[in-house]
Write an enzyme that holds these catalytic residues in place. Structure first.
Site, PDB file in Angstrom:
ATOM      1  N   TYR A 127      31.509  31.414 102.985  1.00 41.43           N
ATOM      2  CA  TYR A 127      30.153  31.041 103.760  1.00 41.43           C
ATOM      3  C   TYR A 127      30.267  30.501 105.016  1.00 41.43           C
ATOM      4  CZ  TYR A 127      25.488  29.213 102.810  1.00 41.43           C
ATOM      5  OH  TYR A 127      24.152  28.920 102.954  1.00 41.43           O
ATOM      6  N   SER A 143      23.774  35.174 101.698  1.00 36.27           N
ATOM      7  CA  SER A 143      22.752  34.331 102.722  1.00 36.27           C
ATOM      8  C   SER A 143      23.502  34.027 103.876  1.00 36.27           C
ATOM      9  CB  SER A 143      22.455  33.092 101.766  1.00 36.27           C
ATOM     10  OG  SER A 143      21.270  32.505 102.220  1.00 36.27           O
ATOM     11  N   ASP A 182      12.696  38.021  97.595  1.00 41.98           N
ATOM     12  CA  ASP A 182      13.460  36.817  98.378  1.00 41.98           C
ATOM     13  C   ASP A 182      12.870  36.545  99.461  1.00 41.98           C
ATOM     14  OD1 ASP A 182      15.192  35.285  99.599  1.00 41.98           O
ATOM     15  OD2 ASP A 182      16.982  36.836  99.697  1.00 41.98           O
ATOM     16  N   HIS A 208      16.495  35.331  96.042  1.00 36.69           N
ATOM     17  CA  HIS A 208      17.535  34.862  96.697  1.00 36.69           C
ATOM     18  C   HIS A 208      18.701  34.812  95.758  1.00 36.69           C
ATOM     19  CE1 HIS A 208      19.312  33.895 100.617  1.00 36.69           C
ATOM     20  NE2 HIS A 208      19.852  32.665 100.111  1.00 36.69           N
TER      21      HIS A 208
END
Length: 718
Positions: A480, A560, A644, A679
């Site tokens: 991430y 993301s 999303d 999302h």
């Protein structure tokens, strides 16, 4: 009839195909041809083409037809993978165990979440004195297909009224419904157009919530940058709700949250311009028309009120304390020069909560939880004994309570619930799942590897015990690296199935995250964002150099901001991995801030409008802008949702179009677009299982597997 003709004409624009097949299999991918347009933007004198700009219009018939055509190609490919069905069956089998949440007390009842196994949404149950369970609220009844989900619960102070929010199709837009908690009857009209909001009650009279004005154009992609806080009084219409804070054109507060202290004395307002840093104001609710009291009038820190005793506020802050501390101050003089340390900063990052009459301080030590209990004077009461090495969560009992509950899990141990006696420190197992997964057969190892600039980065590698390090193990490297978010050890049913197949699951704690405090976060932001990609690339190289895997058996995955990570990594180092799995990614770094609340991400990214240096830096790694013709990129499956409105699907649409047009060699490039999905939050279990089966099937097939590495009957002891 006109609409039908438009759709048919639009579809004809991209039915021309080109054939490609993967290196080790025979599935032929016939990509739709995506039309291009002559859109050009100029940044600081430099012209940047945007040939797929038309895909940003989520309301157009052309875009709808493009989505349909791409899904036809993608699911045609996935349907041809011989073991995809077997993967789905194993996922369903392992998923099918009872999951229970920690209990919490509201009024005369004790509430908890429970899922009997494969329910699309967890059900809220409650018990009273006799201990008999009853269903209180079943989100599975919100819609037939499970795509309407529960966003959150908030009870009035006496527990008699429930306000709960729902999300439709995975959107961040919410509706708030009021219900009599005793009779379960719906009260009043539903509140609409709520977004990025808490529901915080004042006594039993009403509650505070946050929202934006509905944007012009598409509510799923149009910019929203003026957050507002409202107060809703019970028995009144939403149109009469009182605007409490926000909406001034002088300064765009993109996120504003309001909470009432536990004693109903103060309203706490935390305006934010970006996802990091907040102002802090207090309003005395015991005095009619009282003014806002300024605690902080800048956004240079993350500071929030954890509790109060009378006029004494207790704050958790990273101001002058990158790893956070707890301070106290009186409302009469709340400025920073009057702050007094209660729990000083340490070498480890603090996550704090109030529980009963104590503070629970959870410290991250190399991303692993260590928990301590303090009184309100900062005196250490005890270290809380944990059941193992992993991650805790859930502390936060009410002031009058003497027990609390917390959860514990790690990469190979499913979530269990423990009961903590706050007076004695004794912990007892409250609930443990019964699951057909043999946790004892797996092991996690934490290693520290060296990134490009010499920085040591931790990574936890989990796999079956006794795994042969021969360079041929299918491996998913997940990352991430942003927004101060920490990746702590956490059990995933999907990744358990992956490891059953002999797979390795590796998770590095990249810069940009919060594992080592504000300095670690800042080291992966703006003009230092490349550090995050370098950390991830170095993690892959470590796995290869130490023979865990090789490039032919490595997949990189993230969602993301992690989707950006995968997109940047595969365009900078297309040779690193065999498979790339960018999910709901931020992939157009020049325009991300023009959609929904994207401008609020500028603390981490900067924007292309800031200055020439920032523009050139973003252009230098923006995945959409760095795909080069004639380059062989990994086998890629991009995933996104048509609803999303956090990271709009146009990012993924444009990235897929560029990649399909410029990909060289035989690796497939497909995009899987989930309908009625956002999302990620609230996604029905049935859809999640299908997604995992498709992701794992695509990954293993493109690593050269024509059958599953390990058959079902050999997977587990039972």
């Amino acid at each position: 009839m006109r609409t039908i003709i438009v759709i048919l004409l639009s579809f004809s624009m991209f039915v021309t195909c080109k054939n490609k097949s993967s290196q080790k299999n025979t599935i032929v991918v016939n990509y739709p041809k995506t039309k291009t347009v002559d859109t050009v933007d100029t940044y600081f004198g430099e012209a940047i083409k945007d040939p797929y700009r038309w895909l940003e219009d989520d309301m157009s018939d052309e875009t709808v037809a493009w989505v349909k055509a791409q899904n036809q190609v993608t699911f045609g490919y996935l349907d041809s993978i011989p073991f995809r069905k077997e993967l789905k069956e194993r996922l369903e089998t392992l998923w099918n165990y009872e999951k229970v949440g920690a209990p919490f007390k509201e009024g005369n009842y004790s509430y908890f979440y429970k899922n009997d196994g494969l329910q699309n949404q967890s059900v809220i149950y409650r018990t009273k004195d006799n201990g008999k369970e009853e269903v209180f609220l079943d989100p599975n009844l919100f819609s037939e297909d499970g795509t309407v989900s529960l966003g959150g619960l908030s009870f009035s102070k006496d527990g008699s009224i429930l306000a709960y929010s729902i999300s439709e199709g995975g959107s961040d837009w919410r509706k708030i419904i009021l219900m009599n908690a005793e009779t379960k009857e719906i009260m009043e009209d539903t509140l609409v157009d709520v977004k990025f909001s808490q529901i915080s009650w004042y006594k039993n009279e009403g509650f505070y919530y946050s929202s934006y004005d509905k944007p012009k154009g598409s509510e799923l992609s149009a910019k929203t940058d003026q957050h507002k806080v409202y107060y809703h009084r019970l028995g009144t219409s939403q149109e009469n709700d009182i605007l409490v804070y926000g909406g001034t054109p002088e300064e765009k507060h993109r996120y504003i949250y309001a909470t009432v202290t536990k004693d109903d004395r103060y309203l706490v307002i935390t305006p934010r311009i970006s996802t990091t840093g907040n102002k802090l104001f207090i309003k005395d609710l015991s005095v009619e028309n009282s003014p806002l009291i300024t605690v902080l009038d800048d956004t240079n820190s993350n500071t929030h009120v954890i509790d109060n005793i009378g006029s004494t506020l207790y704050l958790v802050t990273n101001l002058d304390a990158p790893n956070k501390r707890i301070v106290r101050v009186d409302v009469a003089n709340p400025t920073t020069n009057n702050w007094v340390d209660v729990i000083p900063e340490t070498d480890n990052v603090l996550l704090a909560s109030s529980s009963g009459k104590y503070f629970i301080a959870e410290y991250m030590v190399d991303a692993i939880s260590k928990v301590k209990q303090y009184d309100y004077n900062g005196k250490l009461i005890r270290d809380i004994k944990l059941p193992g090495v992993g991650k805790t969560a859930g502390f936060g009992s009410k002031k009058e309570e003497t027990t609390d509950y917390f959860t514990f899990n790690n990469y190979s141990t499913p979530n269990s619930i423990y009961k903590l006696d706050l007076e004695t420190g004794e912990t007892k197992l409250h609930w443990k799942p019964t699951i057909t997964f043999d946790s004892e057969s797996y092991e996690s190892t934490q290693v520290f590897y060296t990134s490009k600039d010499g920085t040591k980065v931790p990574m936890i590698i989990t796999h079956k015990k006794g795994l042969e390090l021969n360079g041929k193990n299918p491996t998913i490297l997940y990352g991430y690296g942003g927004f101060n978010i920490s990746l702590n050890p956490a059990f995933s049913i999907g990744m358990a199935v992956w490891m059953e197949q002999g797979g390795i699951y590796a998770v590095p704690n990249l810069r940009g995250g919060g594992e080592y405090g504000k300095k670690w976060h800042d080291a992966g932001t703006k003009l230092q964002k490349q550090n995050v990609f370098d950390d991830f690339i170095a993690a892959g190289e470590y796995l290869i150099e130490n023979n865990y895997t090789s490039s032919d058996y490595l997949a990189i995955r993230g969602g993301s901001n992690g989707g950006l990570l995968v997109g940047a990594t595969m365009t900078q180092r297309p040779d690193l991995a065999k498979v790339a799995l960018p999910a709901v990614g931020v992939l157009d770094m020049l325009r991300y801030h023009t959609f929904t609340a994207g401008a609020g991400w500028a603390y981490d990214y900067g924007t292309s409008e800031d200055d020439k240096e920032m523009f050139e830096y973003l252009k230098g790694y923006s995945p959409v802008h760095n795909i080069k013709s004639g380059t062989q990129y990994p086998a890629t499956m991009i995933t996104t949702g048509d609803h999303d409105d956090r990271v709009v699907p146009a990012h993924s649409f444009k990235f897929a179009a560029e990649l399909q047009n410029k990909q060289s060699g035989n690796n497939p490039t497909v995009i899987r677009i989930e309908t009625d999905a956002g999302h990620g939050a609230g996604t029905p279990v049935s859809k999640v299982i299908e997604q995992y089966a498709d992701i794992f099937g695509f990954t293993l097939y493109n690593m050269g597997f024509e059958v599953l590495p390990i058959k079902t009957k050999d997977k587990i002891k039972g």
